[in-house]
Write an enzyme that holds these catalytic residues in place. Structure first.
Site, PDB file in Angstrom:
ATOM      1  N   ASP A  75       0.805  -1.196  -0.035  1.00 31.09           N
ATOM      2  CA  ASP A  75      -0.165  -0.004   0.052  1.00 31.09           C
ATOM      3  C   ASP A  75       0.716   1.148  -0.033  1.00 31.09           C
ATOM      4  OD1 ASP A  75       0.631  -0.693   2.831  1.00 31.09           O
ATOM      5  OD2 ASP A  75      -0.636   0.776   3.568  1.00 31.09           O
ATOM      6  N   GLU A 140      -0.092  -0.931   5.933  1.00 29.02           N
ATOM      7  CA  GLU A 140       1.117  -0.098   6.794  1.00 29.02           C
ATOM      8  C   GLU A 140       0.875   1.336   6.762  1.00 29.02           C
ATOM      9  OE1 GLU A 140       4.569   1.196   8.502  1.00 29.02           O
ATOM     10  OE2 GLU A 140       3.866   1.764   6.516  1.00 29.02           O
TER      11      GLU A 140
HETATM   12 ZN   LIG Z   1       6.786   2.089   4.274  1.00 26.13          ZN
END
Ligand SMILES: [Zn+2]
Length: 397
Positions: A75, A140
């Site tokens: 992501d 994340e």
């Molecule tokens: Zn990162």
């Protein structure tokens, strides 16, 4: 396709617009590179009320030990002002030796280099004697609730165990080879509310101004220093990040004052011992009526935010040496072993196996025109390949 060129892999990944929480095709692209190398790939959906569903990926090559994990995320953060980019953020265009695109350094670039490193090894010498896994999350840059923690729990429930982990986040401040992260500081945030009595600014004896108490309590958290640093860590540091009374009038004493703080702490403390110390300081300061002569002690309450992040330090010398040696062999530079910077998903992985972090140069991460030098992609691929071979040689010896 055998993915020996990191540029090909990175371009394919950047062209998938995987802004958290969207998968954006990035995990599918990854799967297409991993399966021809012999990886068994699992796509793992994670759910939690109040957060978006997130798709993650776990892939393993080999069935025996020793077992090396590479961890990362596909992501990316939003592009920001898209027209300000000199190349479209999902086009992965190369210009003057730089590859442009969101995620180029944070951290699709790191993933691309690891896959290319492994592909070269498999092509030239066959798969390592042991297992290599990729633990890739899509969460994340978001709440990090449906990502690495859930994926680790899922994999452990499948019987997966690891001997060491490399996280491919960008760790180098200026040049490839500058810095390996061997730990991270912990982080705790809190909100303190000081209760007073609202009243007229001209009749303070009828009121109790909470600003006086808030100043006292905030000062007690900022001074004296919590510690002076340790062998592997800089001193713990607390910042007051907001002070607010929500008052628009100049002639009214407010009823309450609120301040927020965040502390980044070293291995002098655990989250729990530090919370105890913070409460001790607040209680001592609450009894100090210097700014409010003749008054009762300050009345306050505190709310701790989120889950605290624990401090950690990796002490696995074979893992650290394998990585440092690989960096030195390929770049000639001796990397600094550091614990600086913010938190990372390594804080979750450290509960399962020793973990170190090394990736690209972080200068343009999260910025407009995020970009990576094509030359750095080749260098990092060679470092990762040398590291993989070195780590397995050490682990089997
Ligand atoms: Zn990162």
């Amino acid at each position: 396709m055998i993915a020996t060129n990191p540029v090909d892999v990175l371009q394919a990944l950047i062209r998938c617009p995987s802004v958290t929480p969207a998968e954006g095709g990035a995990l599918t692209a990854l799967q297409r590179f991993l399966e021809p190398l012999g990886f068994k790939v699992s796509r793992v959906m994670a759910h939690e009320d109040g957060t978006p569903d997130i798709e993650n990926l776990y892939a393993r090559l080999g069935t025996d030990g020793p077992h090396l994990m590479f961890a990362g995320h596909t992501d990316v953060v939003p592009v920001g002002n898209e027209v300000a980019w000199s190349h479209p953020p999902f086009a992965a265009e190369i210009s003057d030796g730089m590859l442009y695109g969101r995620g180029a350094v944070d951290m699709k670039g790191g993933i691309a280099c690891f896959i290319a490193a492994l592909a070269r090894l498999v092509e030239e010498k066959g798969a390592p004697k042991g297992s290599v896994s990729l633990l890739i999350t899509g969460d994340e840059e978001g709440p990090a609730i449906n990502g690495t923690t859930k994926l680790l729990e899922w994999a452990t429930a499948q019987g997966e165990r690891w001997d060491a982990c490399l996280v491919g986040e960008p760790t180098n401040p200026d040049q490839l080879g500058d810095m390996v992260k061997i730990g991270r500081r912990g982080s705790i945030s809190g909100t303190v509310t000081v209760h007073g009595v609202q009243g007229h600014a001209a009749y303070p004896h009828l009121a109790d101004n909470p600003v006086r108490g808030a100043i006292k309590l905030a000062e007690a958290l900022m001074h004296p220093p919590f510690d002076h640093g340790t062998d592997n860590f800089q001193p713990s540091n607390l910042e007051v990040t907001s002070i607010d009374v929500d008052n628009t009038a100049t002639n009214v004493i407010p009823a309450s004052a609120v301040f927020k703080f965040n502390i980044r702490f070293n291995d002098t403390w655990s989250a729990e011992s530090l919370q105890t110390e913070i409460l001790r300081r607040l209680d001592a300061a609450a009894a100090d009526t210097t700014l409010r002569p003749g008054r009762e002690p300050i009345r306050y309450d505190i709310v701790w935010s989120e889950r605290p992040s624990q401090v950690f330090l990796t002490r696995n010398n074979a893992l650290i040496a394998s990585l440092s040696d690989a960096i030195e062999k390929v770049t000639g530079a001796t990397p600094q072993l550091s614990t600086t910077g913010g938190t990372s998903d390594a804080r979750f992985i450290k509960d399962y196996c020793p973990v170190v972090e090394f990736g690209l140069v972080g200068q343009t991460m999260h910025m407009v025109d995020e970009r990576v030098a094509v030359e750095d992609l080749e260098t990092l691929t060679r470092i990762y390949r040398t590291f993989i071979e070195q780590w397995f040689a050490n682990a089997i010896a």
